[in-house]
Design an enzyme around this catalytic site. Sequence first.
Site, PDB file in Angstrom:
ATOM      1  N   ASP A  21       0.771  -1.227   0.047  1.00  0.00           N
ATOM      2  CA  ASP A  21      -0.072   0.006   0.136  1.00  0.00           C
ATOM      3  C   ASP A  21       0.958   0.979  -0.009  1.00  0.00           C
ATOM      4  O   ASP A  21       1.932   1.199   0.466  1.00  0.00           O
ATOM      5  CB  ASP A  21      -1.133   0.038   1.209  1.00  0.00           C
ATOM      6  CG  ASP A  21      -2.018   1.086   1.087  1.00  0.00           C
ATOM      7  OD1 ASP A  21      -2.179   1.517   0.214  1.00  0.00           O
ATOM      8  OD2 ASP A  21      -2.488   1.323   2.300  1.00  0.00           O
ATOM      9  N   ASN A  69     -10.786  -2.263  -6.128  1.00  0.00           N
ATOM     10  CA  ASN A  69      -9.555  -1.534  -7.000  1.00  0.00           C
ATOM     11  C   ASN A  69     -10.379  -1.366  -8.616  1.00  0.00           C
ATOM     12  O   ASN A  69     -10.144   0.076  -9.119  1.00  0.00           O
ATOM     13  CB  ASN A  69      -8.363  -2.053  -7.383  1.00  0.00           C
ATOM     14  CG  ASN A  69      -7.138  -2.020  -5.905  1.00  0.00           C
ATOM     15  OD1 ASN A  69      -6.587  -2.711  -5.887  1.00  0.00           O
ATOM     16  ND2 ASN A  69      -7.794  -1.229  -5.142  1.00  0.00           N
TER      17      ASN A  69
HETATM   18  C1  FPP Z   1      -1.767   0.257  -3.416  1.00  0.00           C
HETATM   19  O1  FPP Z   1      -1.281   1.554  -3.433  1.00  0.00           O
HETATM   20  C2  FPP Z   1      -1.128  -0.417  -4.542  1.00  0.00           C
HETATM   21  C3  FPP Z   1      -2.087  -0.922  -5.581  1.00  0.00           C
HETATM   22  C4  FPP Z   1      -3.511  -0.879  -5.591  1.00  0.00           C
HETATM   23  C5  FPP Z   1      -1.506  -1.879  -6.813  1.00  0.00           C
HETATM   24  C6  FPP Z   1      -0.338  -2.229  -6.360  1.00  0.00           C
HETATM   25  C7  FPP Z   1       0.536  -2.605  -7.723  1.00  0.00           C
HETATM   26  C8  FPP Z   1       1.548  -2.694  -7.967  1.00  0.00           C
HETATM   27  C9  FPP Z   1       2.783  -2.640  -7.012  1.00  0.00           C
HETATM   28  C10 FPP Z   1       2.199  -2.616  -9.444  1.00  0.00           C
HETATM   29  C11 FPP Z   1       2.155  -4.026 -10.160  1.00  0.00           C
HETATM   30  C12 FPP Z   1       2.497  -5.232  -9.485  1.00  0.00           C
HETATM   31  C13 FPP Z   1       2.790  -6.388  -9.730  1.00  0.00           C
HETATM   32  C14 FPP Z   1       2.848  -7.592  -8.983  1.00  0.00           C
HETATM   33  C15 FPP Z   1       3.359  -6.467 -11.132  1.00  0.00           C
HETATM   34  P1  FPP Z   1      -2.405   2.560  -3.517  1.00  0.00           P
HETATM   35  O2  FPP Z   1      -2.477   2.960  -5.005  1.00  0.00           O
HETATM   36  O3  FPP Z   1      -3.649   2.029  -2.795  1.00  0.00           O
HETATM   37  O4  FPP Z   1      -1.580   3.946  -2.712  1.00  0.00           O
HETATM   38  P2  FPP Z   1      -2.268   4.751  -1.847  1.00  0.00           P
HETATM   39  O5  FPP Z   1      -3.151   4.161  -0.568  1.00  0.00           O
HETATM   40  O6  FPP Z   1      -1.306   5.845  -1.085  1.00  0.00           O
HETATM   41  O7  FPP Z   1      -3.564   5.829  -2.681  1.00  0.00           O
END
Ligand code: FPP
Length: 243
Positions: A21, A69
Site C-alpha cells: 500500500d 480497485n
Molecule cells: C496500493 O497503493 C497498490 C495497488 C493498488 C497496486 C499495487 C500494484 C503494484 C505494486 C504494481 C504491479 C504489481 C505487480 C505484482 C506486477 P495505493 O494506490 O492504494 O496507494 P495509496 O493508498 O497511497 O493511494
Amino acid sequence: MDPKEHIDLEKLPSHVAVIMDGNGRWAQRQGKERVFGHEQGVKAVREITEAAAELGINYLTLYAFSTENWYRPKEEVSALMKLLVQTIGEETKTLMKNNIRLQAIGNLTDLDMKCLAELKEAMRITSGNDRMTLILALSYSSRWEIVEAARKLSEKAYHHQLDPPSINDDLFSQCLNTAPYPDPELLIRTSGEYRLSNFLLWQIAYAELYFTPKLWPDFTRNDLYEALIDFQKRERRFGKITS
Ligand code: FPP
C-alpha cells in the site's frame, strides 16, 4: 551490522503475504501522477521477490489488485492493467532464471483478455520451478473467495455429492483459491494503515501481523529483513499456552 545477519534461516516463515500500500501517496508527495507510484511499486515487487527467494521463503503472496480497485478512476485501472501485462511479460525470464513459479488467486475472469493471457502464459512457463512460489492476488477479495467456497459446497450438497455435517475447516480450505498453499505465517502491510482490506481473512487466522509506515515504493529488502526479525522475536501460541 547488516540486518540480514540477524535472521535465523532455520525459523523463516514458509509463507509471507504482503499488502503493498501507498503507491498513490508516494507519487503525490513528489507531485507526480498516481501511476508513477505504481511503476515504482513494481521495482519494490522485484526487489522483495528476489530477497524472499534468496532467503529461502517458499511462498510470497502479493496483493496486487483487489476487487474494490475496479472502482478507481478508469484511467488508473487501465494503467494498472497495462503495467501488470508489461511486468508479467518482462519478468517471466527473471522468474525462470531465479527458479520461481508464478501463480495467481482471485476472480481472474474479471481481468482484461490481454492481462489474463499474459498471466496464463507466465504461469505455464514457470510451472515447473520450485525454489519459491510467487502468488499474485488479482481481482481478489477474501469475502468473494469465501462466498465462492460456500457456493461450491452448497451446490455439491444440493446434488447429494456432499453430506453437510462433513463440512469442516479442512474441507472449507480446500474450496478456497489458496487450497494448494499453506497459510501465511506473516502478513506485512505498508503505508501505516492498520487494516486488512479484505485480504486472506480466512488464511491469516494465526498469522503474525506486521505494519510499517514505509510506503510500498520505499520498501526495500532491508525492510523485509526487519519484518522477519520482528516475526522471529514473537511467541506463536496458536491459542494455546506455553509450557
Ligand atoms: C496500493 O497503493 C497498490 C495497488 C493498488 C497496486 C499495487 C500494484 C503494484 C505494486 C504494481 C504491479 C504489481 C505487480 C505484482 C506486477 P495505493 O494506490 O492504494 O496507494 P495509496 O493508498 O497511497 O493511494
